[in-house]
Design an enzyme around this catalytic site. Structure first.
Site, PDB file in Angstrom:
ATOM      1  N   GLU A   1      40.490  28.677  43.737  1.00 22.84           N
ATOM      2  CA  GLU A   1      40.974  30.474  42.741  1.00 22.84           C
ATOM      3  C   GLU A   1      40.299  29.565  41.568  1.00 22.84           C
ATOM      4  OE1 GLU A   1      43.682  33.730  40.532  1.00 22.84           O
ATOM      5  OE2 GLU A   1      44.233  31.726  41.243  1.00 22.84           O
TER       6      GLU A   1
ATOM      7  N   ASN B   1      36.936  34.080  43.108  1.00 17.68           N
ATOM      8  CA  ASN B   1      37.334  34.972  41.524  1.00 17.68           C
ATOM      9  C   ASN B   1      37.629  35.765  42.233  1.00 17.68           C
ATOM     10  OD1 ASN B   1      37.052  36.155  39.570  1.00 17.68           O
ATOM     11  ND2 ASN B   1      34.990  35.047  38.477  1.00 17.68           N
TER      12      ASN B   1
ATOM     13  N   HIS C   1      38.295  31.534  37.164  1.00 16.41           N
ATOM     14  CA  HIS C   1      37.866  32.277  36.138  1.00 16.41           C
ATOM     15  C   HIS C   1      37.042  32.165  35.264  1.00 16.41           C
ATOM     16  CE1 HIS C   1      40.696  34.845  38.961  1.00 16.41           C
ATOM     17  NE2 HIS C   1      41.622  34.094  38.550  1.00 16.41           N
TER      18      HIS C   1
ATOM     19  N   ARG D   1      27.238  42.967  31.825  1.00 19.24           N
ATOM     20  CA  ARG D   1      29.116  43.127  31.497  1.00 19.24           C
ATOM     21  C   ARG D   1      29.710  42.433  30.459  1.00 19.24           C
ATOM     22  NH1 ARG D   1      34.489  41.324  35.482  1.00 19.24           N
ATOM     23  NH2 ARG D   1      35.392  42.796  34.680  1.00 19.24           N
TER      24      ARG D   1
ATOM     25  N   ARG E   1      44.165  36.165  28.048  1.00 15.91           N
ATOM     26  CA  ARG E   1      43.288  37.717  27.489  1.00 15.91           C
ATOM     27  C   ARG E   1      44.490  38.706  27.621  1.00 15.91           C
ATOM     28  NH1 ARG E   1      38.770  38.405  31.480  1.00 15.91           N
ATOM     29  NH2 ARG E   1      38.139  40.230  29.797  1.00 15.91           N
TER      30      ARG E   1
ATOM     31  N   TYR F   1      32.087  37.080  28.991  1.00 14.15           N
ATOM     32  CA  TYR F   1      31.101  36.568  30.624  1.00 14.15           C
ATOM     33  C   TYR F   1      29.805  36.172  30.170  1.00 14.15           C
ATOM     34  CZ  TYR F   1      35.225  39.519  32.888  1.00 14.15           C
ATOM     35  OH  TYR F   1      36.501  39.577  33.164  1.00 14.15           O
TER      36      TYR F   1
ATOM     37  N   PRO G   1      35.398  42.830  41.953  1.00 13.41           N
ATOM     38  CA  PRO G   1      35.085  43.534  41.906  1.00 13.41           C
ATOM     39  C   PRO G   1      34.360  42.957  40.230  1.00 13.41           C
ATOM     40  CG  PRO G   1      36.948  43.985  42.028  1.00 13.41           C
ATOM     41  CD  PRO G   1      36.468  42.450  42.492  1.00 13.41           C
ATOM     42  N   ASN G   2      33.116  44.033  39.924  1.00 14.50           N
ATOM     43  CA  ASN G   2      32.362  43.951  38.823  1.00 14.50           C
ATOM     44  C   ASN G   2      31.718  42.523  38.885  1.00 14.50           C
ATOM     45  OD1 ASN G   2      33.262  46.599  38.395  1.00 14.50           O
ATOM     46  ND2 ASN G   2      34.980  45.792  37.785  1.00 14.50           N
TER      47      ASN G   2
ATOM     48  N   ALA H   1      39.291  41.406  39.294  1.00 19.39           N
ATOM     49  CA  ALA H   1      40.963  42.116  39.238  1.00 19.39           C
ATOM     50  C   ALA H   1      41.760  42.441  40.241  1.00 19.39           C
ATOM     51  CB  ALA H   1      40.268  43.745  39.023  1.00 19.39           C
TER      52      ALA H   1
END
Length: 150
Positions: free
Chosen positions: A98, A74, A100, A18, A107, A23, A10-11, A77
């Site tokens: 995985e 990725n 990111h 964003r 964070r 990012y 998502p996103n 969320a």
């Protein structure tokens, strides 16, 4: 050429607009092109996808397992709470990396836990868009070490 799925949660389709302080300014289209170009250089056929829908991401994980496809993921969320995605990924039949863009450990506290990491081959985080390049390089190396029929 080995087919690799690069799946995004998502996103991530909103990259470029964003939270550019987190990012960067690279758009999702730019990221997809970079992944495909990197794949070509590594002898991989890269299929880049993005969804905001957890069920669709789970279906793609099932597709990868059924077709023995390596995955760069990725989960965004979904990283932190999607046990359904985690269970689908546990059925993997090929490398799963995985990724990111940011470093979740640096964070907010809720981002520190990944339910996906335990079923992944490995995790690459915090290198911006280069995280994807590193993940594709890892897939290529893993495939070279272990022929498809082994």
């Amino acid at each position: 050429m080995t087919r690799v799925l690069v799946l995004n949660g998502p996103n991530l389709g909103r990259l470029g607009s964003r939270e550019p302080d987190v990012y960067g300014s690279t758009t999702f289209a730019d990221l997809a092109a970079m992944c495909r170009d990197t794949g070509r250089r590594l002898g991989l056929s890269v299929d880049v996808r993005q969804t905001d829908d957890e069920a669709e991401l789970i279906r793609w994980a099932h597709e990868a397992a059924d077709e023995r496809l390596p995955v760069v993921l990725n989960p965004a969320a979904f990283t932190h709470y999607s046990y359904g995605l985690r269970d689908a990924l546990a059925q993997r039949t090929a490398p799963l990396i995985e990724v990111h863009i940011s470093n979740p450990a640096a964070r907010e506290e809720f981002r520190h836990t990944s339910v996906v990491a335990g079923v992944a081959t490995g995790t690459i985080a915090g290198f911006g868009m280069m995280s994807y390049v590193l993940a594709l390089q890892a897939v290529a190396e893993l495939l070279a070490e272990s022929p498809p029929d082994s």
